[in-house]
Design a protein around this motif. Structure first.
Motif, PDB file in Angstrom:
ATOM      1  N   GLN A  90      45.138  47.145  57.463  1.00  0.00           N
ATOM      2  CA  GLN A  90      46.339  46.884  56.674  1.00  0.00           C
ATOM      3  C   GLN A  90      46.575  45.387  56.581  1.00  0.00           C
ATOM      4  O   GLN A  90      46.167  44.620  57.449  1.00  0.00           O
ATOM      5  CB  GLN A  90      47.553  47.586  57.278  1.00  0.00           C
ATOM      6  CG  GLN A  90      47.868  47.236  58.717  1.00  0.00           C
ATOM      7  CD  GLN A  90      48.902  48.162  59.330  1.00  0.00           C
ATOM      8  OE1 GLN A  90      49.327  49.147  58.731  1.00  0.00           O
ATOM      9  NE2 GLN A  90      49.334  47.857  60.543  1.00  0.00           N
ATOM     10  N   VAL A  91      47.206  44.966  55.482  1.00  0.00           N
ATOM     11  CA  VAL A  91      47.429  43.552  55.202  1.00  0.00           C
ATOM     12  C   VAL A  91      48.744  43.095  55.845  1.00  0.00           C
ATOM     13  O   VAL A  91      49.805  43.665  55.572  1.00  0.00           O
ATOM     14  CB  VAL A  91      47.488  43.301  53.682  1.00  0.00           C
ATOM     15  CG1 VAL A  91      47.799  41.829  53.384  1.00  0.00           C
ATOM     16  CG2 VAL A  91      46.182  43.723  53.021  1.00  0.00           C
ATOM     17  N   ILE A  94      49.237  37.300  53.164  1.00  0.00           N
ATOM     18  CA  ILE A  94      48.351  36.877  52.078  1.00  0.00           C
ATOM     19  C   ILE A  94      48.776  35.491  51.642  1.00  0.00           C
ATOM     20  O   ILE A  94      49.967  35.181  51.551  1.00  0.00           O
ATOM     21  CB  ILE A  94      48.386  37.869  50.888  1.00  0.00           C
ATOM     22  CG1 ILE A  94      47.476  37.373  49.753  1.00  0.00           C
ATOM     23  CG2 ILE A  94      49.809  38.110  50.399  1.00  0.00           C
ATOM     24  CD1 ILE A  94      47.278  38.385  48.649  1.00  0.00           C
ATOM     25  N   LEU A 172      43.742  36.336  53.803  1.00  0.00           N
ATOM     26  CA  LEU A 172      44.532  37.465  54.258  1.00  0.00           C
ATOM     27  C   LEU A 172      44.470  37.579  55.780  1.00  0.00           C
ATOM     28  O   LEU A 172      43.483  37.162  56.402  1.00  0.00           O
ATOM     29  CB  LEU A 172      44.028  38.786  53.659  1.00  0.00           C
ATOM     30  CG  LEU A 172      44.305  39.074  52.187  1.00  0.00           C
ATOM     31  CD1 LEU A 172      43.408  38.233  51.280  1.00  0.00           C
ATOM     32  CD2 LEU A 172      44.095  40.553  51.876  1.00  0.00           C
ATOM     33  N   LEU A 174      44.361  40.599  58.347  1.00  0.00           N
ATOM     34  CA  LEU A 174      44.150  42.038  58.376  1.00  0.00           C
ATOM     35  C   LEU A 174      44.308  42.563  59.801  1.00  0.00           C
ATOM     36  O   LEU A 174      44.063  41.834  60.772  1.00  0.00           O
ATOM     37  CB  LEU A 174      42.762  42.386  57.851  1.00  0.00           C
ATOM     38  CG  LEU A 174      42.414  41.867  56.446  1.00  0.00           C
ATOM     39  CD1 LEU A 174      40.980  42.242  56.091  1.00  0.00           C
ATOM     40  CD2 LEU A 174      43.384  42.416  55.409  1.00  0.00           C
ATOM     41  N   VAL A 193      43.882  42.067  44.789  1.00  0.00           N
ATOM     42  CA  VAL A 193      44.263  41.122  45.835  1.00  0.00           C
ATOM     43  C   VAL A 193      44.876  39.898  45.180  1.00  0.00           C
ATOM     44  O   VAL A 193      44.172  39.072  44.591  1.00  0.00           O
ATOM     45  CB  VAL A 193      43.055  40.728  46.704  1.00  0.00           C
ATOM     46  CG1 VAL A 193      43.438  39.606  47.669  1.00  0.00           C
ATOM     47  CG2 VAL A 193      42.540  41.933  47.484  1.00  0.00           C
TER      48      VAL A 193
END
Length: 270
Positions: A90-91, A94, A172, A174, A193
């Protein structure tokens, strides 16, 4: 509900189709909150929707190491390694590293003033009525008229501060189901993205991913977006974005001032 065991069906379906190893405890709790009359297909889709809106640390199983990132994945001493996966992540953050910090701050401030960029003009958007999404753009000369939903800057790239897509490349943060975090960089643009398009808490699956010096190298071949969002995390990220960008600018200025001071000391010693 079908005579098929719903827990077994959903577990197998989400693993085979979405590479999501669902936690038995999470799934049991989910099923206990659902009506027995719901068709199994609808129940499976609802489970997928809930998982994509959940924290992977709560909804996914960590029993198999193959679906997790190596705990030492961020070790810069490892020149290169490949992660076979699939690993669902999951992010958490960003960042558009292809756009200057000040440009991003200015874009956010335009939004705060109710302005947008169209071509070479800055226009002010005014909502017309509460029942539709139409806008009137107030500008100069030929800029008058309806505002476009695809606001772009002078470079032609969508403005990252306007809730549209940023140009990238992107960095990002993660996280896997076990809580292991790793920085990822777009080696090639990955569809979906972008700031304003990829929310915090969004889910993706990594397959045959290259990790160089502790950084995941993202490309369309190794990253599959599943969608989703963790609402509270996304809201906090958006509300704090301007402050974080300003803090980074201030830090860079302090470091520059320190370097200049050190250079002056060296010259004086000489």
């Amino acid at each position: 509900m079908s005579s098929t065991n719903p827990q077994n069906h959903i577990t197998a379906h989400l693993l085979a189709n979405n590479s999501l190893p669902v936690s038995p405890a999470w799934l049991s709790n989910f099923l206990s909150s659902q009506r027995s009359s719901i068709p199994l297909t609808a129940l499976t889709q609802t489970a997928l929707f809930r998982i994509l809106a959940s924290d992977f640390k709560e909804s996914l199983s960590t029993s198999k190491p193959s679906v997790l990132l190596p705990v030492d994945i961020s070790d810069p001493a490892v020149k290169e390694r490949r992660i076979p996966g699939p690993v669902p992540v999951q992010v958490l953050d960003i960042d558009d590293i292809g756009t200057s910090l000040w440009s991003q701050i200015e874009a956010i401030e335009r939004v705060e003033r109710g302005e947008a960029v169209r071509g070479r003009e800055i226009v002010r958007t005014v909502n017309v009525g509460d029942d539709d999404n139409s806008n009137v753009a107030e500008g100069n000369g030929s800029g008058n008229g309806a505002s476009s939903s695809n606001n772009t800057g002078n470079t032609g790239h969508p403005d990252p501060g306007l809730g549209e897509t940023s140009s990238g490349p992107h960095r990002l943060m993660l996280q896997d189901a076990a809580g292991t975090r790793v920085v990822a960089i777009e080696l090639k643009p990955v569809e979906g993205v972008a700031i304003g398009k990829l929310p915090i808490g969004a889910k993706m699956v990594l397959r045959n991913t290259t990790v160089a010096r502790g950084i995941v190298l993202l490309s369309p071949e190794c990253a599959t977006l599943l969608g989703g969002k963790i609402e509270a995390m996304d809201k906090a990220w958006r509300e704090g974005r301007k402050a974080r960008l300003l803090a980074r600018v201030e830090q860079m200025e302090r470091e520059r001032a320190q370097r200049d001071e050190d250079d002056d000391d060296v010259i004086m010693e000489e």
